[in-house]
Each structure stands twice: as C-alpha cells, then as structure tokens.
Design a protein around this motif. Structure first.
Motif, mmCIF file in Angstrom:
data_model
loop_
_atom_site.group_PDB
_atom_site.id
_atom_site.type_symbol
_atom_site.label_atom_id
_atom_site.label_comp_id
_atom_site.label_asym_id
_atom_site.label_seq_id
_atom_site.Cartn_x
_atom_site.Cartn_y
_atom_site.Cartn_z
ATOM 1 N N ASP A 115 0.336 7.407 0.493
ATOM 2 C CA ASP A 115 -0.872 8.221 0.335
ATOM 3 C C ASP A 115 -2.121 7.420 0.702
ATOM 4 O OD1 ASP A 115 0.587 10.397 -0.508
ATOM 5 O OD2 ASP A 115 0.397 9.881 -2.639
ATOM 6 N N ALA A 116 -2.151 6.172 0.262
ATOM 7 C CA ALA A 116 -3.299 5.317 0.587
ATOM 8 C C ALA A 116 -3.370 5.070 2.089
ATOM 9 C CB ALA A 116 -3.199 3.996 -0.170
ATOM 10 N N ASN A 139 -5.397 -3.959 -0.912
ATOM 11 C CA ASN A 139 -5.496 -2.721 -1.682
ATOM 12 C C ASN A 139 -5.879 -2.939 -3.139
ATOM 13 O OD1 ASN A 139 -3.092 -3.852 -2.508
ATOM 14 N ND2 ASN A 139 -2.053 -1.900 -2.711
ATOM 15 N N LYS A 140 -6.140 -4.181 -3.510
ATOM 16 C CA LYS A 140 -6.472 -4.456 -4.903
ATOM 17 C C LYS A 140 -7.867 -5.061 -4.991
ATOM 18 C CE LYS A 140 -1.755 -5.128 -6.414
ATOM 19 N NZ LYS A 140 -0.784 -5.641 -5.502
ATOM 20 N N LYS A 156 -2.363 7.115 4.433
ATOM 21 C CA LYS A 156 -2.867 8.345 5.059
ATOM 22 C C LYS A 156 -4.382 8.426 4.921
ATOM 23 C CE LYS A 156 1.248 11.183 4.642
ATOM 24 N NZ LYS A 156 1.904 12.296 3.953
ATOM 25 N N ARG A 157 -4.895 8.097 3.731
ATOM 26 C CA ARG A 157 -6.354 8.128 3.525
ATOM 27 C C ARG A 157 -7.057 7.099 4.399
ATOM 28 N NH1 ARG A 157 -4.857 8.314 -1.830
ATOM 29 N NH2 ARG A 157 -5.517 6.157 -2.119
ATOM 30 N N ARG A 158 -6.456 5.923 4.541
ATOM 31 C CA ARG A 158 -7.085 4.855 5.312
ATOM 32 C C ARG A 158 -6.999 5.084 6.817
ATOM 33 N NH1 ARG A 158 -5.431 -0.649 2.091
ATOM 34 N NH2 ARG A 158 -6.208 0.032 0.081
ATOM 35 N N VAL A 193 0.851 -1.187 0.000
ATOM 36 C CA VAL A 193 0.000 0.000 0.000
ATOM 37 C C VAL A 193 0.889 1.241 0.000
ATOM 38 C CG1 VAL A 193 -1.813 1.222 1.259
ATOM 39 C CG2 VAL A 193 -1.746 -1.256 1.305
ATOM 40 N N SER A 194 0.551 2.220 -0.828
ATOM 41 C CA SER A 194 1.351 3.450 -0.889
ATOM 42 C C SER A 194 1.136 4.295 0.366
ATOM 43 C CB SER A 194 0.957 4.258 -2.133
ATOM 44 O OG SER A 194 -0.354 4.759 -1.978
#
Length: 196
Positions: A72-73, A133-134, A75-77, A69-70
């Motif tokens: 940015d992802a 994440n996919k 942080k959003r999660r 998971v990146s």
C-alpha cells in the motif's frame, strides 16, 4: 539465526550507502590530485559507487527477504515517480535524437552529466522510496545532512581565515569567496540553504 545476520548486514550496507551519499558527498573532494578537476568528477564517481552498493544490497534484500515497505505504501509513493520518469524519458528521447549520442549518454569528461548519471539520480530517488519508511531513518538522513553541512561550513571558515591546508589557484583569502569542499561559492551557498 544465519538469515537474521545476513538481513542485518544487508540493512547496514543499505544504510551506509544512502547515508554515505548524504554525508560524504558534500565533504569529499580529491585533495590528493594535482589537477583542475578535484570536485565534480570525483564526487560523481563516489556517488555512483554508493548507489551501486545501495542497488545491489537492496536487490539482494528484496530477493531473499522482503522490502520493508508495504504494498500500500509503495502504491502511494509511486505517484512521486511521474515527474522524474517523464523528465528521464525526455532525456532518453533527446539522447536518441542527438547528433552527439556518446556525449548525450556519458556527458563530458569533467562534468559527466549525461543520461547515465541522470539514471543514477533517479535510481537514488527510487531506492529511497523503496527503503526509507520509518521516522528514525528520516531523522538519520537529516542528522547526516546537518553534520555534513556543519563540517563543510567549518572548512569554509578555515578558508576565509587563511588556515586552509590546501593551495588553490584562486585563493579564498584573495577573492573573499569561500567554496569549501564543494568547489564553487554558489554551490556552497545553495547546498547550505538546502540543508537549512
């Protein structure tokens, strides 16, 4: 080549553990035990084993490779963690202020719903946030839940038809209420509605 093989093994262990929680937990009960607690305690033991495997595998993957998971992802999660963390914090405070601290930490023998178990629940949630994440991973989770619910439902139908290979103190044939592998009719109904 060797690093790729280790990464694949870790990913397989991670996938086995979280799909095992979704698929195996509803189906599993200690049919081999001859006591009154063949459902909850045994499901929790399996859950904790699978979450421990998930945690160790993911930590190894994170230490030697990277998370899939990146940043940015992540942080959003992280916004999804606020309510579970606040709930767990309130449980921790109540545990510290409890007159029965051991009971608050571990829970009763038969139910095991103490602070430790809630930490495992939160760990499962966080680990899924870190790893899944996919779209194909989400689809596998949904398929595992669907197949598990199908098997739970089929076993429930065999109970009401009188074909249950196990003998229960309160037979579903007599009461007209099936409980399948979940041990309680209301849990069964709730679980099937959740999957639907």
């Amino acid at each position: 080549m060797k690093r790729t093989k280790i990464l694949n093994i870790l990913d397989l262990l991670i996938e086995f553990s979280y799909l095992g929680v979704v698929f195996l937990l509803p189906l599993y009960f200690a049919f081999f035990l001859d006591n009154h607690n063949v459902f909850e305690l045994n499901k929790l033991v399996l859950f904790k084993i699978l979450i421990s495997l998930f945690t160790v595998s993911l930590l190894l993957r994170w230490s030697f490779f990277s998370l899939p998971v990146s940043k940015d992802a992540l942080k959003r999660r992280s916004q999804y963690l606020l309510i579970p963390v606040l709930f767990l914090l309130s449980l921790a405070i109540s545990t510290l202020l409890s007159g029965f601290t051991d009971l608050s930490i571990w829970g009763t023998y038969s139910r095991q719903q103490g602070l430790i178990t809630h930490l495992y629940f939160l760990s499962f949630f966080v680990l899924l946030l870190l790893y899944v994440n996919k779209d194909h991973q989400v689809k596998r989770i949904l398929k595992a839940a669907g197949y598990s619910a199908l098997l739970v439902g089929v076993y429930g139908l065999t109970q009401i038809a009188g074909w249950d290979p196990f003998t229960w103190a309160r037979s579903p044939e007599d009461t007209g209420r099936i409980f399948s592998s979940l041990g309680q009719p209301n849990y069964l109904g709730t679980y099937l509605m959740l999957v639907i």
